[in-house]
Design an enzyme around this catalytic site. Structure first.
Site, PDB file in Angstrom:
ATOM      1  N   CYS A 527     -24.149  -7.183  19.065  1.00 39.43           N
ATOM      2  CA  CYS A 527     -25.398  -7.126  19.136  1.00 39.43           C
ATOM      3  C   CYS A 527     -26.247  -7.168  17.645  1.00 39.43           C
ATOM      4  O   CYS A 527     -27.640  -7.360  17.401  1.00 39.43           O
ATOM      5  CB  CYS A 527     -25.854  -5.466  19.613  1.00 39.43           C
ATOM      6  SG  CYS A 527     -25.127  -4.379  18.449  1.00 39.43           S
ATOM      7  N   GLU A 570     -28.043 -10.284  21.874  1.00 42.09           N
ATOM      8  CA  GLU A 570     -26.769 -10.216  21.992  1.00 42.09           C
ATOM      9  C   GLU A 570     -26.123 -11.547  21.968  1.00 42.09           C
ATOM     10  O   GLU A 570     -26.855 -12.630  22.497  1.00 42.09           O
ATOM     11  CB  GLU A 570     -26.083  -9.702  23.368  1.00 42.09           C
ATOM     12  CG  GLU A 570     -26.772  -8.309  23.403  1.00 42.09           C
ATOM     13  CD  GLU A 570     -25.365  -7.227  22.934  1.00 42.09           C
ATOM     14  OE1 GLU A 570     -24.273  -7.600  22.817  1.00 42.09           O
ATOM     15  OE2 GLU A 570     -25.736  -6.002  22.822  1.00 42.09           O
TER      16      GLU A 570
END
Length: 586
Positions: A527, A570
């Site tokens: 992330c 992500e």
């Protein structure tokens, strides 16, 4: 309690504090408070070796010299000097005597006591006061403008068409891979030949970058998608009324006021209603709002978790209980229960209601107590990929449920998972990825540091009648060293899926993954791809005394937009073990 006529719910005696003007005059007033701050016990270290690592330095002072530091801070990027903070004045002086003149890596360290930094909030206010004469001061910020600032901070891309948001994110992911491209040859010159061939097939990138995956086919799901938010309880900037929402800026920027979340696009409507109802509770009571500047007041934070499929709702009320007598705390808890049982709050239909005490910071400790269940069950249930997942207050669960299904499908396709594959799920949380893949593979082995999350993963497996899974609790680098964990070495088709926190995976865990000779494929989910680059580099380093096993090289990468309206994204990177075949094929 009488909420119908708006009378006080709780009578808490206000704590006498310095006025804002008094605090503004002294940016070091925070040093006089009783709560712990490492700024009181800080050393400055200079004349460091030309080549050294922060991890090496921490090992020197904490493991070798047993100096028990709290933190090590590097104010400059070049690392020519740094700060070391301790728990007490005694520890600081002891460390000063040991470190000053200490010879390390053929260099004699120069160490002295360091001055504490001024409170950034007070410093900012003083600067604003000095730079604005009374007749030239800017108009006072109103609530409307404060809300606009907050929205720009929380969802800075909300004004862009979604296709343009995706284009920006693809470009950002490409730039990160280009940075990786530059660093890779320096980490392992033996990969230079392979990298050049790879770049010729991927437009100069170290691996193929596939099209960003998103929910653009159902744009409605790109708003109100968050299933968890942590809301600050503070005061608005104009009327000084209690607000449950988001801060309009950071403490360092000199901003502590809070704005309402009515117009924040990524917060679902049911969550907004729950926040407004709790805000009404705060306003009708006489309990004070927590002040991060003076560490006084009580109501501090409201965490909301919401299942977008089952609509189950969890609330966690965080209260700073310093200077509150225990009987007052107990009265407050009872009144929160009554509010959500008989009062206005009952219309929120809260399935899980928790209370958590907060306290002043103490060296080596957190500032939160264990959670206490006030009402309902200890978890809520979310549905994803046809499975049911129990989510407890501290469980990690992706904040975007719908996009998580896309992410897991992308992982499955990249990892080439089949009925003979054993999946090694590192940082598995409550088992969402591993359990979602279990029906398509031979076995799932999950590793997670939080015991509560592991227990929840086991319950989720039972709830969904999944039997080909096993979960281990502990740090990944420690669990993978246990004797009972060694049997994955005997598996023919083994793939690792790594989904670590934002800071990435510990180097020791990377090294242990490299040691698994039968581990040929690895999928890394990040992330924060910029922070993950160091893990990518460690995977690719040549074999050495500490790096056993051939390096891993990137083959494909897929961005997945888990956070519409924000710049975050992500990145999934698929790695394979490097062989001469990779060299020949490019």
């Amino acid at each position: 309690m009488n909420t119908e006529n708006g009378s006080n719910i709780l009578d808490v005696k206000p704590v006498e504090v310095k006025s804002v003007q008094q605090v503004e005059l002294d940016p070091f007033a925070y040093l006089e408070r009783n709560d712990f701050t490492s700024e009181k016990f800080k050393l400055e270290v200079r004349n460091l070796p030309k080549y050294y690592g922060i991890v090496e330095f921490k090992k020197l002072i904490n493991q070798q010299l047993k100096l028990n530091s709290v933190k090590v801070k590097t104010p400059t990027r070049n690392g020519k000097w740094l700060y070391v903070c301790f728990h007490s004045d005694e520890e600081k002086i002891s460390a000063l005597n040991v470190l000053n003149g200490y010879s390390w890596k053929n260099t004699v360290l120069e160490v002295s006591e360091a001055k504490a930094v001024p409170d950034p909030l007070v410093k900012k206010r003083n600067e604003q006061f000095e730079n604005n004469a009374p007749d030239t001061k800017k108009p006072k910020l109103c609530n409307v403008e404060a809300e606009k600032q907050m929205i720009e901070n929380v969802t800075p891309l909300h004004h862009l068409p979604y296709e343009e948001q995706l284009t920006q994110k693809e470009k950002c992911m490409r730039n990160i891979l280009l940075d990786y491209n530059k660093r890779l040859p320096r980490a392992n010159r033996g990969l230079l030949g392979w990298l050049r061939k790879q770049q010729s097939n991927t437009n100069g990138l170290p691996c193929e970058l596939l099209k960003i995956q998103s929910l653009k086919e159902d744009v409605k799901k790109c708003v109100g998608y968050r299933n968890k938010c942590e809301f600050t309880i503070g005061m608005d900037i104009e009327n000084k009324e209690p607000v449950v929402g988001f801060r309009i800026g950071t403490y360092v920027q000199g901003k502590t006021c809070v704005a309402p979340i009515d117009n924040v696009s990524n917060v679902p409507e049911q969550m907004k209603v729950a926040v407004k109802v709790f805000q009404n509770f705060i306003r009708k009571s006489n309990i004070t709002v927590f002040n991060p500047e003076t560490y006084t007041g009580h109501c501090r934070q409201l965490t909301v978790r919401l299942s977008l499929k089952t609509e189950q709702l969890m609330l966690i009320c965080v209260v700073h209980t310093e200077n509150m007598e225990e009987n007052i705390v107990e009265t407050l808890k009872k009144q929160i229960i009554d509010y959500y049982t008989e009062g206005e709050g009952k219309f929120c239909k809260v399935d899980s209601l928790f209370f958590q005490k907060a306290k002043k910071r103490v060296a080596g400790e957190g500032n939160l107590f264990p959670l206490e269940l006030l009402k309902g069950q200890e978890y809520i249930v979310e549905e994803m990929n046809g499975l049911k997942f129990r989510i407890s207050p501290e469980s990690f669960f992706q904040v975007n449920t719908a996009a998580s299904e896309i992410l897991i499908q992308s992982v499955k396709e990249l990892a080439l998972i089949n009925s003979k594959t054993t999946v090694l799920d590192i940082c598995c949380g409550t088992g969402t990825i591993g359990l979602s893949l279990a029906k398509d593979c031979a076995r799932v082995i999950g590793v997670e540091i939080l015991e509560e999350a592991v227990n929840m993963a086991k319950l989720n497996a039972i709830e969904n009648n999944i039997k080909n899974v096993q979960f281990f609790c502990g740090k990944a680098e420690e669990v993978m060293n246990r004797r009972e964990f060694q049997y994955p070495e005997n598996v023919d088709d083994l793939v690792a899926i790594v989904d670590p926190p934002r800071a990435g995976l510990h180097n020791k865990a990377i090294e242990l993954l490299r040691r698994m000779k039968n581990l040929k494929r690895l999928v890394y989910i990040s992330c924060n791809p910029k922070a993950a680059l160091q893990n990518f580099i460690t995977l690719a380093m040549p074999e050495s005394k500490t790096k056993y096993g051939a390096p891993f090289i990137p083959i494909k990468a897929i961005p997945v937009d888990m956070f519409p309206q924000t710049p975050h994204c992500e990145l999934i990177v698929y790695f394979e073990r490097y062989t001469e075949n990779n060299e020949n094929n490019g």
